[in-house]
Design a protein around this motif. Structure first.
Motif, PDB file in Angstrom:
ATOM      1  N   GLY A  68       6.452 -23.454 -78.597  1.00  0.00           N
ATOM      2  CA  GLY A  68       5.176 -23.407 -77.911  1.00  0.00           C
ATOM      3  C   GLY A  68       4.462 -22.120 -78.280  1.00  0.00           C
ATOM      4  O   GLY A  68       5.094 -21.078 -78.461  1.00  0.00           O
ATOM      5  N   TRP A  69       3.143 -22.175 -78.392  1.00  0.00           N
ATOM      6  CA  TRP A  69       2.353 -21.027 -78.854  1.00  0.00           C
ATOM      7  C   TRP A  69       1.276 -20.731 -77.826  1.00  0.00           C
ATOM      8  O   TRP A  69       0.440 -21.588 -77.514  1.00  0.00           O
ATOM      9  N   THR A  70       1.321 -19.527 -77.275  1.00  0.00           N
ATOM     10  CA  THR A  70       0.291 -19.063 -76.362  1.00  0.00           C
ATOM     11  C   THR A  70      -0.176 -17.682 -76.810  1.00  0.00           C
ATOM     12  O   THR A  70       0.413 -17.078 -77.716  1.00  0.00           O
ATOM     13  N   GLN A  71      -1.226 -17.192 -76.172  1.00  0.00           N
ATOM     14  CA  GLN A  71      -1.736 -15.858 -76.467  1.00  0.00           C
ATOM     15  C   GLN A  71      -2.005 -15.114 -75.168  1.00  0.00           C
ATOM     16  O   GLN A  71      -2.636 -15.665 -74.253  1.00  0.00           O
ATOM     17  N   SER A  72      -1.498 -13.898 -75.086  1.00  0.00           N
ATOM     18  CA  SER A  72      -1.776 -13.021 -73.954  1.00  0.00           C
ATOM     19  C   SER A  72      -1.586 -11.587 -74.406  1.00  0.00           C
ATOM     20  O   SER A  72      -0.844 -11.323 -75.356  1.00  0.00           O
ATOM     21  N   GLY A  73      -2.267 -10.668 -73.732  1.00  0.00           N
ATOM     22  CA  GLY A  73      -2.177  -9.273 -74.134  1.00  0.00           C
ATOM     23  C   GLY A  73      -2.625  -9.039 -75.553  1.00  0.00           C
ATOM     24  O   GLY A  73      -2.104  -8.150 -76.233  1.00  0.00           O
ATOM     25  N   PHE A  74      -3.566  -9.861 -76.044  1.00  0.00           N
ATOM     26  CA  PHE A  74      -4.101  -9.765 -77.411  1.00  0.00           C
ATOM     27  C   PHE A  74      -3.024 -10.011 -78.467  1.00  0.00           C
ATOM     28  O   PHE A  74      -3.091  -9.485 -79.580  1.00  0.00           O
ATOM     29  N   ASP A  75      -2.049 -10.823 -78.149  1.00  0.00           N
ATOM     30  CA  ASP A  75      -0.963 -11.068 -79.098  1.00  0.00           C
ATOM     31  C   ASP A  75      -0.506 -12.519 -79.006  1.00  0.00           C
ATOM     32  O   ASP A  75      -0.702 -13.187 -77.976  1.00  0.00           O
ATOM     33  N   TYR A 192     -12.092  -1.870 -82.096  1.00  0.00           N
ATOM     34  CA  TYR A 192     -11.653  -3.260 -82.200  1.00  0.00           C
ATOM     35  C   TYR A 192     -12.848  -4.205 -82.068  1.00  0.00           C
ATOM     36  O   TYR A 192     -13.844  -3.890 -81.405  1.00  0.00           O
ATOM     37  N   ILE A 193     -12.685  -5.381 -82.676  1.00  0.00           N
ATOM     38  CA  ILE A 193     -13.517  -6.536 -82.371  1.00  0.00           C
ATOM     39  C   ILE A 193     -12.698  -7.418 -81.434  1.00  0.00           C
ATOM     40  O   ILE A 193     -11.563  -7.791 -81.746  1.00  0.00           O
ATOM     41  N   GLU A 194     -13.263  -7.742 -80.281  1.00  0.00           N
ATOM     42  CA  GLU A 194     -12.566  -8.568 -79.290  1.00  0.00           C
ATOM     43  C   GLU A 194     -13.321  -9.879 -79.132  1.00  0.00           C
ATOM     44  O   GLU A 194     -14.533  -9.883 -78.892  1.00  0.00           O
ATOM     45  N   ILE A 195     -12.613 -10.998 -79.285  1.00  0.00           N
ATOM     46  CA  ILE A 195     -13.249 -12.317 -79.260  1.00  0.00           C
ATOM     47  C   ILE A 195     -12.586 -13.177 -78.188  1.00  0.00           C
ATOM     48  O   ILE A 195     -11.360 -13.277 -78.134  1.00  0.00           O
ATOM     49  N   ARG A 196     -13.411 -13.796 -77.367  1.00  0.00           N
ATOM     50  CA  ARG A 196     -12.937 -14.672 -76.292  1.00  0.00           C
ATOM     51  C   ARG A 196     -13.334 -16.107 -76.584  1.00  0.00           C
ATOM     52  O   ARG A 196     -14.430 -16.366 -77.097  1.00  0.00           O
ATOM     53  N   ASN A 197     -12.450 -17.050 -76.253  1.00  0.00           N
ATOM     54  CA  ASN A 197     -12.706 -18.468 -76.480  1.00  0.00           C
ATOM     55  C   ASN A 197     -12.664 -19.208 -75.145  1.00  0.00           C
ATOM     56  O   ASN A 197     -11.606 -19.396 -74.554  1.00  0.00           O
ATOM     57  N   ARG A 198     -13.833 -19.634 -74.669  1.00  0.00           N
ATOM     58  CA  ARG A 198     -13.924 -20.400 -73.426  1.00  0.00           C
ATOM     59  C   ARG A 198     -13.973 -21.906 -73.687  1.00  0.00           C
ATOM     60  O   ARG A 198     -14.172 -22.692 -72.755  1.00  0.00           O
ATOM     61  N   ALA A 231      -8.147 -17.937 -74.285  1.00  0.00           N
ATOM     62  CA  ALA A 231      -7.528 -16.663 -74.679  1.00  0.00           C
ATOM     63  C   ALA A 231      -8.567 -15.677 -75.184  1.00  0.00           C
ATOM     64  O   ALA A 231      -9.690 -16.035 -75.565  1.00  0.00           O
ATOM     65  N   THR A 232      -8.158 -14.408 -75.199  1.00  0.00           N
ATOM     66  CA  THR A 232      -8.953 -13.330 -75.782  1.00  0.00           C
ATOM     67  C   THR A 232      -8.067 -12.575 -76.757  1.00  0.00           C
ATOM     68  O   THR A 232      -6.946 -12.195 -76.417  1.00  0.00           O
ATOM     69  N   MET A 233      -8.555 -12.385 -77.978  1.00  0.00           N
ATOM     70  CA  MET A 233      -7.808 -11.664 -79.002  1.00  0.00           C
ATOM     71  C   MET A 233      -8.669 -10.535 -79.552  1.00  0.00           C
ATOM     72  O   MET A 233      -9.898 -10.580 -79.485  1.00  0.00           O
ATOM     73  N   ARG A 234      -8.009  -9.523 -80.097  1.00  0.00           N
ATOM     74  CA  ARG A 234      -8.744  -8.420 -80.706  1.00  0.00           C
ATOM     75  C   ARG A 234      -8.113  -8.017 -82.025  1.00  0.00           C
ATOM     76  O   ARG A 234      -6.911  -8.176 -82.230  1.00  0.00           O
ATOM     77  N   TRP A 235      -8.974  -7.487 -82.899  1.00  0.00           N
ATOM     78  CA  TRP A 235      -8.533  -7.040 -84.213  1.00  0.00           C
ATOM     79  C   TRP A 235      -9.138  -5.667 -84.497  1.00  0.00           C
ATOM     80  O   TRP A 235     -10.312  -5.418 -84.184  1.00  0.00           O
ATOM     81  N   PRO A 236      -8.365  -4.761 -85.097  1.00  0.00           N
ATOM     82  CA  PRO A 236      -8.887  -3.420 -85.383  1.00  0.00           C
ATOM     83  C   PRO A 236      -9.896  -3.445 -86.518  1.00  0.00           C
ATOM     84  O   PRO A 236      -9.819  -4.271 -87.431  1.00  0.00           O
ATOM     85  N   VAL A 237     -10.845  -2.538 -86.456  1.00  0.00           N
ATOM     86  CA  VAL A 237     -11.803  -2.335 -87.542  1.00  0.00           C
ATOM     87  C   VAL A 237     -11.676  -0.878 -87.988  1.00  0.00           C
ATOM     88  O   VAL A 237     -11.335   0.003 -87.189  1.00  0.00           O
ATOM     89  N   PRO A 238     -11.920  -0.606 -89.264  1.00  0.00           N
ATOM     90  CA  PRO A 238     -11.651   0.733 -89.798  1.00  0.00           C
ATOM     91  C   PRO A 238     -12.548   1.824 -89.243  1.00  0.00           C
ATOM     92  O   PRO A 238     -12.198   2.995 -89.275  1.00  0.00           O
ATOM     93  N   GLU A 239     -13.722   1.451 -88.726  1.00  0.00           N
ATOM     94  CA  GLU A 239     -14.631   2.470 -88.204  1.00  0.00           C
ATOM     95  C   GLU A 239     -15.399   1.895 -87.028  1.00  0.00           C
ATOM     96  O   GLU A 239     -15.540   0.667 -86.897  1.00  0.00           O
ATOM     97  N   PRO A 240     -15.874   2.729 -86.114  1.00  0.00           N
ATOM     98  CA  PRO A 240     -16.610   2.235 -84.947  1.00  0.00           C
ATOM     99  C   PRO A 240     -17.813   1.387 -85.349  1.00  0.00           C
ATOM    100  O   PRO A 240     -18.461   1.639 -86.367  1.00  0.00           O
ATOM    101  N   LEU A 241     -18.103   0.359 -84.547  1.00  0.00           N
ATOM    102  CA  LEU A 241     -19.244  -0.497 -84.815  1.00  0.00           C
ATOM    103  C   LEU A 241     -20.482   0.082 -84.150  1.00  0.00           C
ATOM    104  O   LEU A 241     -20.446   0.526 -82.999  1.00  0.00           O
TER     105      LEU A 241
END
Length: 264
Positions: A68-75, A192-198, A231-241
């Protein structure tokens, strides 16, 4: 056997092959070809097929498990489950031969719902040969490399679907779609870029860029990752947006990129 809940599975012998994108099959250094790389269990399907083909010169011994695959804590988190069974659980495939893995569901999902799974296929290292022993009879030290393939599987309840299928004529407008929003986050000295899926179905995110003043700056060429429903996930970006930037990406292999609205 793994514990009941664990984060992204570790690659115990060094190399990861993630079958997440593309068409046809995926092939890695071990010469095992896997297709399709995006299997689904439609609401009216009791089972789906996954094919493994050995295109190498040596016998491939593989272990097949479905988590089973879930996402929490951005992981990503994987759990043992019995709702979808992969059979056979172990396959021995000779060079040039194929093996059918049957993915069978044991229960129906609630109407209008999507459930995510990960098919984890591990290559079992061969037993050491007598010639691998040293002159004093002791086995010589050697690094054993194991390939791990991770294939996403999505199952659906009645009334929901997301993948087009030529054998199932359906109105594309009736397909389930993700509902995405994003924001920029600064935490622990990183951006980070943080993306939420409703939405009701997953989003596979590729070709991610940020746009400002007509200029596009790549964030991830190819696959960035998945966001499962709710879920909500985030990914690092090399410099501030900078403020006022727009996020543009491709969702679930769509022919066109789309803009994601800001704010969560």
């Amino acid at each position: 056997m793994h514990s009941s809940s664990w984060r992204r599975p570790a690659v115990r012998y060094g190399l990861l092959a993630a079958a997440l994108l593309g068409t046809g099959g995926v092939q890695a250094a071990s010469s095992v070809l896997i297709w399709p790389i995006d299997p689904v269990l439609e609401a009216d399907q009791q089972a789906s097929a996954l094919w493994l083909e050995n295109r190498g010169n040596d016998t491939a011994n593989l272990q097949i498990r479905v988590f089973g695959w879930t996402q929490s804590g951005f992981d990503d988190q994987y759990q043992n489950q019995r709702d979808v069974i992969g059979s056979p659980p172990v396959a021995r495939i000779e060079p040039g031969q194929k093996q059918l893995v049957r993915l069978t569901r044991t229960r129906e999902l609630p109407p209008g719902s999507e459930q995510a799974y990960r098919i984890i296929i591990d290559e079992i290292p061969p037993a050491k040969r007598p010639e691998d022993a040293s002159a004093d009879g002791k086995t010589s030290a050697a690094i054993q490399f194991q390939m791990r393939y991770s294939v996403p599987l999505f199952a659906y309840g009645a009334g929901l679907w997301s993948k087009e299928d030529a054998s199932r004529p359906r109105d594309p407008k009736s397909a389930g779609v993700p509902e995405l929003s994003w924001r920029k986050v600064a935490e622990g000295g990183r951006s980070y870029i943080e993306i939420r899926n409703r939405g009701a179905v997953h989003a596979r995110l590729t070709d991610v860029t940020v746009r400002q003043g007509g200029q596009l700056r790549p964030v991830a060429e190819g696959l960035m990752g998945y966001v499962l429903p709710g879920a909500t996930m985030r990914w690092p970006v090399p410099e501030p947006l900078a403020s006022g930037q727009e996020l543009v990406l491709r969702v679930n292999g769509a022919p066109q990129t789309q803009s994601v609205r800001a704010g969560q």
